[in-house]
Enzyme design. Structure first.
Site, mmCIF file in Angstrom:
data_model
loop_
_atom_site.group_PDB
_atom_site.id
_atom_site.type_symbol
_atom_site.label_atom_id
_atom_site.label_comp_id
_atom_site.label_asym_id
_atom_site.label_seq_id
_atom_site.Cartn_x
_atom_site.Cartn_y
_atom_site.Cartn_z
ATOM 1 N N CYS A 2 0.907 -1.246 -0.010
ATOM 2 C CA CYS A 2 0.110 0.040 0.029
ATOM 3 C C CYS A 2 0.841 1.170 -0.120
ATOM 4 C CB CYS A 2 -0.942 0.242 1.310
ATOM 5 S SG CYS A 2 -2.077 -1.423 1.403
ATOM 6 N N TRP A 75 -2.777 -2.535 -1.480
ATOM 7 C CA TRP A 75 -2.610 -4.167 -1.761
ATOM 8 C C TRP A 75 -3.428 -4.858 -0.717
ATOM 9 C CZ3 TRP A 75 -0.682 -8.377 1.025
ATOM 10 C CH2 TRP A 75 -0.276 -9.442 0.224
ATOM 11 N N GLY A 102 -0.330 -0.871 6.363
ATOM 12 C CA GLY A 102 -0.031 -1.597 7.390
ATOM 13 C C GLY A 102 -1.168 -2.754 7.884
ATOM 14 N N GLU A 488 16.719 -17.814 -9.592
ATOM 15 C CA GLU A 488 15.928 -16.242 -9.922
ATOM 16 C C GLU A 488 15.397 -16.317 -11.428
ATOM 17 O OE1 GLU A 488 15.686 -13.654 -8.257
ATOM 18 O OE2 GLU A 488 15.789 -12.177 -9.961
ATOM 19 N N LYS A 492 11.635 -14.978 -12.009
ATOM 20 C CA LYS A 492 11.293 -13.937 -12.915
ATOM 21 C C LYS A 492 10.308 -14.329 -13.659
ATOM 22 C CE LYS A 492 12.545 -11.248 -11.458
ATOM 23 N NZ LYS A 492 13.505 -11.035 -10.171
ATOM 24 N N HIS A 511 17.361 -36.683 -9.710
ATOM 25 C CA HIS A 511 16.574 -37.303 -8.358
ATOM 26 C C HIS A 511 15.228 -37.114 -8.257
ATOM 27 C CE1 HIS A 511 20.657 -38.291 -6.617
ATOM 28 N NE2 HIS A 511 21.074 -36.897 -7.077
ATOM 29 N N LYS A 610 5.526 -4.424 -4.517
ATOM 30 C CA LYS A 610 6.978 -4.005 -4.596
ATOM 31 C C LYS A 610 7.588 -4.476 -3.039
ATOM 32 C CE LYS A 610 11.061 -3.162 -6.435
ATOM 33 N NZ LYS A 610 11.479 -4.198 -7.290
HETATM 34 O O1 M6R Z 1 12.482 -5.473 -1.089
HETATM 35 P P1 M6R Z 1 13.113 -6.824 -0.784
HETATM 36 O O2 M6R Z 1 14.370 -7.120 -1.433
HETATM 37 O O3 M6R Z 1 13.145 -7.231 0.452
HETATM 38 O O4 M6R Z 1 12.001 -7.810 -1.286
HETATM 39 C C1 M6R Z 1 12.249 -9.267 -1.336
HETATM 40 C C2 M6R Z 1 11.131 -9.872 -2.333
HETATM 41 O O5 M6R Z 1 9.921 -9.378 -1.981
HETATM 42 C C3 M6R Z 1 11.648 -9.336 -3.680
HETATM 43 O O6 M6R Z 1 12.699 -9.719 -4.269
HETATM 44 C C4 M6R Z 1 10.426 -9.977 -4.764
HETATM 45 O O7 M6R Z 1 10.674 -11.624 -4.574
HETATM 46 C C5 M6R Z 1 10.601 -9.522 -6.117
HETATM 47 N N1 M6R Z 1 9.231 -9.319 -6.730
HETATM 48 C C6 M6R Z 1 11.299 -10.689 -6.722
HETATM 49 O O8 M6R Z 1 11.268 -10.299 -8.331
#
Ligand code: M6R
Length: 615
Positions: A2, A75, A102, A488, A492, A511, A610
């Site tokens: 949010c 959110w 929050g 990673e 993505k 495995h 984010k």
């Molecule tokens: O801000 P942060 O690096 O702590 O965030 C961690 C994850 O929420 C963040 O990396 C998330 O997995 C991304 N959307 C990945 O692209």
């Protein structure tokens, strides 16, 4: 999650608040709302959907302006994303309005009590409970808004960044924070409040970041009064000059923030080591390490806590720290670590990695480790963020704002900073020779140009994306330093294209996961020349003989894998420990193009936000 924003001053509040919401939309985008004060009354409008939907609605509904307003982009945590649950929320009398980022954990008990006093609730949110609690305090105790907010907050359990206005007091906004960020922009006779500085950076670069447990009354023409919520002590606010500029938070001609951020990586990596590394002189200066070198270098163990992409950077760091500094490393999901009674001693160092510096689980993990005596070191991107302030020392990544929800430049800059740390510690401890140290620095210095070269493969990667865009599943394989890159790459793809993808250490295939391989299964394999190359080639052969489709990320000039794979993407030769900085780029581009081709919202994928400031 949010975003909240507010304005009080001499401008029309509407465009300031609306644009602020657009800038904060990365924090949550399932509903949005705004309230404006027009010298007589509060005018509120809110809707399910994005800020663009709110804007369309506002053009029909709000015929007024006024120079006080607050807004919210959500959110959802409590209650579905619908019009009623959207913020802002009115109190029962209609006098108070609140926006909140929050969770109020004890909202249910508070709600029951308020109901016994006749309060009615229209939404399912914890926020509507809070605004009515504030109103109830005002009524019961006959106090001003600021005091009522303070008393009410002292009855809550949870996390918040809030902005509250009272239509009987149209010259002030009351804000408070605990666990969620809140910045106050200080202009000429005008003030801005926001979850981060992006909504006000075009008006002022002076900002006050509230500390956890602080609140402020922001008064038109009278300034900002900050105090502690618990004990009422007045605080002298520190006005910080921000280095951020508008260009950094706009798309700059790119179709999406994610693409812009992928392309920013050569410079972002340079910015990460600029001023810290003098490759030719063999110097690495990092104040956070230099000032605490004995404590960190003599750690019995390093615990890395993080989430998502930052956790993957932590896994790369595990290999690098153990290799160079010979300190045992454990990498933990912050969300698991915090709840499993971990064994931590005063000899441990905890490294928290977080782009936003606001991730609730990572924050909680640091607090837990600190309570048990560990030394906490933060690797954050956002300057002044909660994690950077909670840790004993730290190093910023200096990647610049990352707005696309899918992390890209955060990952490569985190690895850069962590590599510098490991090199520094290795040199200090004598676990690497001066020659090795110098060689690493020189190699690191070449990485930005090499990333630039990988980016030149964009059209080739786009063509591969076109072939595989309709895949239902994908496997990503890597070994050693590139195993976390496989994880990673899979993350993505999942998060922006909604295609199911898994990352594995290549040798684990036999495995179990090898059972998944058939002619429908694209397998992306990182097969750089220096990293267990022969073993990975064998793994590729195993996949090929089961008719899997191979897309291989290889070192320039590779012939062997080229003969086996259906497609290859070349990256320049580099030290194996630095290769994740190169091999991750094609995987970012592949996911990006697939998501665009599938018509997905790349910068704001569904269900995500984010910064994850809730558990
Ligand atoms: O801000 P942060 O690096 O702590 O965030 C961690 C994850 O929420 C963040 O990396 C998330 O997995 C991304 N959307 C990945 O692209």
């Amino acid at each position: 999650m949010c975003g909240i924003v507010g304005y009080i001053g001499h401008r029309d509040a509407y465009p300031v608040v609306l644009k602020g919401l657009q800038r904060l939309e990365y924090r949550g985008y399932d509903s949005a709302g705004i309230v404006l004060y027009d010298d007589k009354d509060l005018k509120l409008s809110k809707t399910k959907g994005k800020v663009a939907d709110l804007k369309a609605k506002l053009e029909q509904e709000i015929s007024t302006n006024g120079n006080l307003g607050i807004g919210h982009t959500r959110w959802a945590t409590h209650g579905q994303p619908n019009d009623v649950n959207s913020h802002p929320h009115y109190s029962n009398s209609g006098d108070l309005v609140i926006v909140h980022n929050g969770i109020i954990e004890n909202y249910d008990a508070l709600k029951k009590e308020l109901k016994t006093r006749g309060y009615k609730f229209h939404s399912d949110t914890d926020t509507e409970v809070l605004v009515n609690l504030i109103e109830d305090v005002q009524v019961q105790e006959g106090v001003k808004l600021g005091k009522a907010v303070q008393i009410a907050l002292n009855q809550t359990v949870g996390a918040y960044a809030i902005a509250v206005v009272d239509k009987k007091k149209p010259n002030e906004i009351v804000v408070a924070r605990l666990g969620s960020p809140l910045a106050i922009g200080v202009g000429e006779d005008e003030y801005f409040v926001a979850s981060d500085a992006s909504p006000f950076i075009e008006f002022t670069n002076n900002a006050i970041y509230l500390e956890d447990g602080e609140m402020a009354v922001v008064r038109r023409g009278k300034g900002v009064k900050v105090r502690k919520i618990k004990d009422d002590a007045l605080v002298d606010p520190y006005v910080q000059e921000l280095q951020l500029n508008l260009e950094q938070i706009e798309k700059g001609g790119y179709e999406h923030f994610m693409l812009k951020e992928i392309y920013e990586q050569p410079n972002a990596i340079k910015d990460t080591y600029r001023g810290r590394m003098l490759a030719n002189k063999g110097i690495v200066k990092m104040a956070g390490i230099d000032d605490n070198i004995d404590r960190i270098a003599n750690a019995k163990r390093i615990l890395i806590v993080a989430c998502g992409t930052s956790w993957h950077a932590g896994l790369v760091a595990e290999y690098i720290f153990e290799d160079l500094a010979r300190i045992p490393v454990e990498v933990e999901y912050a969300s698991e670590f915090r709840y499993r009674n971990p064994i931590i001693s005063e000899n441990d160092v905890i490294i928290a990695i977080s782009q936003s510096g606001e991730t609730a689980d990572t924050m909680a993990a640091i607090k837990l480790a600190k309570e048990k005596g560990a030394f906490a070191f933060g690797v954050c991107n956002v300057v002044g963020s909660s994690i950077s302030r909670e840790t004993d020392a730290g190093a910023y990544t200096h990647a610049g704002p990352e707005i696309g929800v899918a992390s890209t430049k955060a990952f490569t800059t985190q690895i850069t900073v962590l590599t510098l740390m490991a090199l520094k510690l290795g040199k200090y401890k004598g676990t690497i020779s001066n020659t090795t140290f110098m060689y690493h620095l020189q190699e690191l210095n070449t990485i930005p140009d090499k990333v630039e070269m990988v980016l030149q493969n964009n059209e080739h990667i786009k063509a591969i994306a076109d072939i595989y865009k309709n895949a239902r599943n994908c496997l990503y394989l890597g070994r050693g330093f590139n195993f976390p890159v496989a994880l990673e790459g899979a993350l993505k793809l999942k998060e922006i294209s909604y295609i199911h993808a898994e990352g594995y250490p290549a040798a684990e295939m036999k495995h179990g996961p090898i059972a998944l391989i058939d002619e429908q299964m694209p397998v992306i394999v990182i097969a750089t020349r220096k990293g267990h190359y022969e073993k990975v080639v064998s793994n590729i052969q195993e996949i090929k003989s089961r008719k899997g489709q191979i897309i291989a990320v290889v070192t320039e000039g590779d012939e062997e894998v080229r003969d086996l794979a259906d497609h290859v993407i070349e990256v320049p030769e580099s030290m194996e420990s630095l290769s994740p900085l190169l091999t991750t780029i094609p995987l970012q581009l592949l996911s990006y193009h697939i998501a665009v081709m599938l018509g997905k919202n790349v910068d704001q994928p569904r269900n995500l936000a984010k910064s994850v400031t809730v558990e």
